[in-house]
Design an enzyme around this catalytic site. Structure first.
Site, PDB file in Angstrom:
ATOM      1  N   ASP A  51     106.649  -6.728  86.146  1.00  0.00           N
ATOM      2  CA  ASP A  51     106.987  -6.232  84.808  1.00  0.00           C
ATOM      3  C   ASP A  51     106.086  -6.892  83.760  1.00  0.00           C
ATOM      4  OD1 ASP A  51     108.121  -8.727  84.897  1.00  0.00           O
ATOM      5  OD2 ASP A  51     110.117  -8.107  84.226  1.00  0.00           O
ATOM      6  N   SER A  52     105.161  -7.760  84.221  1.00  0.00           N
ATOM      7  CA  SER A  52     104.100  -8.263  83.344  1.00  0.00           C
ATOM      8  C   SER A  52     103.212  -7.104  82.892  1.00  0.00           C
ATOM      9  CB  SER A  52     103.269  -9.335  84.050  1.00  0.00           C
ATOM     10  OG  SER A  52     102.882  -8.896  85.340  1.00  0.00           O
ATOM     11  N   LYS A 120     112.076  -6.746  93.194  1.00  0.00           N
ATOM     12  CA  LYS A 120     112.236  -8.149  92.795  1.00  0.00           C
ATOM     13  C   LYS A 120     113.126  -8.234  91.562  1.00  0.00           C
ATOM     14  CE  LYS A 120     108.696 -10.762  90.991  1.00  0.00           C
ATOM     15  NZ  LYS A 120     109.164 -11.110  89.645  1.00  0.00           N
ATOM     16  N   GLU A 122     115.105 -11.149  88.747  1.00  0.00           N
ATOM     17  CA  GLU A 122     115.121 -12.523  88.249  1.00  0.00           C
ATOM     18  C   GLU A 122     116.560 -13.032  88.165  1.00  0.00           C
ATOM     19  OE1 GLU A 122     113.039 -12.813  84.508  1.00  0.00           O
ATOM     20  OE2 GLU A 122     111.219 -11.904  85.336  1.00  0.00           O
ATOM     21  N   GLU A 189     108.653 -19.807  89.606  1.00  0.00           N
ATOM     22  CA  GLU A 189     107.654 -19.821  88.532  1.00  0.00           C
ATOM     23  C   GLU A 189     107.751 -21.086  87.698  1.00  0.00           C
ATOM     24  OE1 GLU A 189     107.366 -16.155  86.358  1.00  0.00           O
ATOM     25  OE2 GLU A 189     105.985 -17.003  84.872  1.00  0.00           O
TER      26      GLU A 189
HETATM   27  O1  KIV Z   1     105.826  -9.777  86.442  1.00  0.00           O
HETATM   28  C1  KIV Z   1     105.093 -10.564  87.045  1.00  0.00           C
HETATM   29  O2  KIV Z   1     103.866 -10.492  87.006  1.00  0.00           O
HETATM   30  C2  KIV Z   1     105.734 -11.624  87.815  1.00  0.00           C
HETATM   31  C3  KIV Z   1     104.847 -12.701  88.354  1.00  0.00           C
HETATM   32  C4  KIV Z   1     104.480 -13.626  87.276  1.00  0.00           C
HETATM   33  C5  KIV Z   1     105.460 -13.408  89.501  1.00  0.00           C
HETATM   34  O3  KIV Z   1     106.911 -11.622  87.988  1.00  0.00           O
END
Ligand code: KIV
Length: 271
Positions: A51-52, A120, A122, A189
């Site tokens: 989600d980056s 994924k 969090e 992280e």
């Molecule tokens: O969204 C992302 O890029 C991430 C990584 C930093 C692990 O969750």
């Protein structure tokens, strides 16, 4: 004679085998077809549709604004470019924290519409019901602990997490909880290296670090950061393998000069 080179797809099982034999796992983000194809052809083990994308693709300050539809768009594009790597799609903020029913519906949409291999999420104890329900639906889940960018407004800063004993103990207990729930791997992280190593040695599932030291089972970076496309972001954990920003600006500058000077297109570059 045609040579048929068989590609062994990376599965969650392959990742646990890698941990068992002490082979480190390589993971990077990708958000589009072309980049996904390149990182896959280079031999990467896991592609994360992070989600980056909210930051590096859409220019937002945080990961919070990206939507489920937008993550699905990125996920679909990446899956089309990947033949070998395991593809994991981040569940965006607001699609799994509310309740586990919404969480499983969001995860099912991601799997059905992108054809990715896993999702994924969090968090630990706070989202464990959602994790349980998604795994019960047959969807592989990767956890994410330590610095959790979706909770930035709770902490107010992106500093190193779990330096204090209480937070470190909670992280270990959350990691165990995620493993017991059936997560196949966890991202840690920005935490002290000693804590990363401890979690990786206590847990059986592979632990992938970003700023979590060398004692974990694999590493992940945001592709725009490691290629030097983003310029302003320079945390200690980031190793830049290229300065693509300079290369891209140089190439675009040369193109502009050639257009202005009428050098481009030349006789061979037209019909
Ligand atoms: O969204 C992302 O890029 C991430 C990584 C930093 C692990 O969750």
């Amino acid at each position: 004679m045609s040579v048929h080179k068989e590609i062994r797809k990376v599965t969650t099982h392959v990742l646990s085998e890698m941990k068992l034999r002490g082979e480190k796992i390589s993971m990077l983000t990708a958000y589009d077809f072309s980049m996904a194809r390149l990182v896959d052809e280079a031999g990467l083990d896991v592609v994360l549709v992070g989600d980056s994308a909210s930051n590096v693709m859409a220019g937002n300050e945080t990961t919070l604004p990206i939507t489920l539809d937008q993550m699905i768009y990125h996920g679909k594009s990446v899956v089309k470019g990947v033949k070998r790597a395991l593809v994991v799609v981040d569940m965006p903020f607001g699609t799994y924290q509310g309740n586990s029913k919404e969480a499983v519906q969001s995860a099912i949409r991601i799997m059905k519409e992108t054809h990715a291999d896993a999702v994924k999420l969090e968090g630990g104890k706070e989202i464990i019901e959602s994790v349980n329900r998604i795994i019960s639906a047959g969807i592989p889940v990767m956890g994410h602990l330590g610095l959790m960018p979706q909770s930035i407004h709770k902490y107010g800063t992106y500093v190193v997490r779990a330096k204090e004993d209480v937070e470190a103990k909670k992280l270990i207990s959350d990691a165990k909880l995620l493993e017991e729930a059936g997560c196949f791997s966890i991202v840690l992280e920005k935490i002290p290296a000693s804590l990363g190593e401890k979690v990786a040695s206590v847990l059986k599932i592979p632990i992938i670090g970003i700023g979590a030291g060398s004692g974990v089972d694999g590493q992940v970076l945001v592709i725009h950061d490691m290629l030097g496309i983003t310029q302003e972001f320079s945390p200690r954990f980031l190793r830049r393998y290229h300065n693509l920003a300079a290369e891209i600006k140089g190439a675009v500058g040369a193109y502009i000069d050639d257009v202005k000077s009428r050098d481009f297109p030349n006789d061979k570059e037209q019909y």
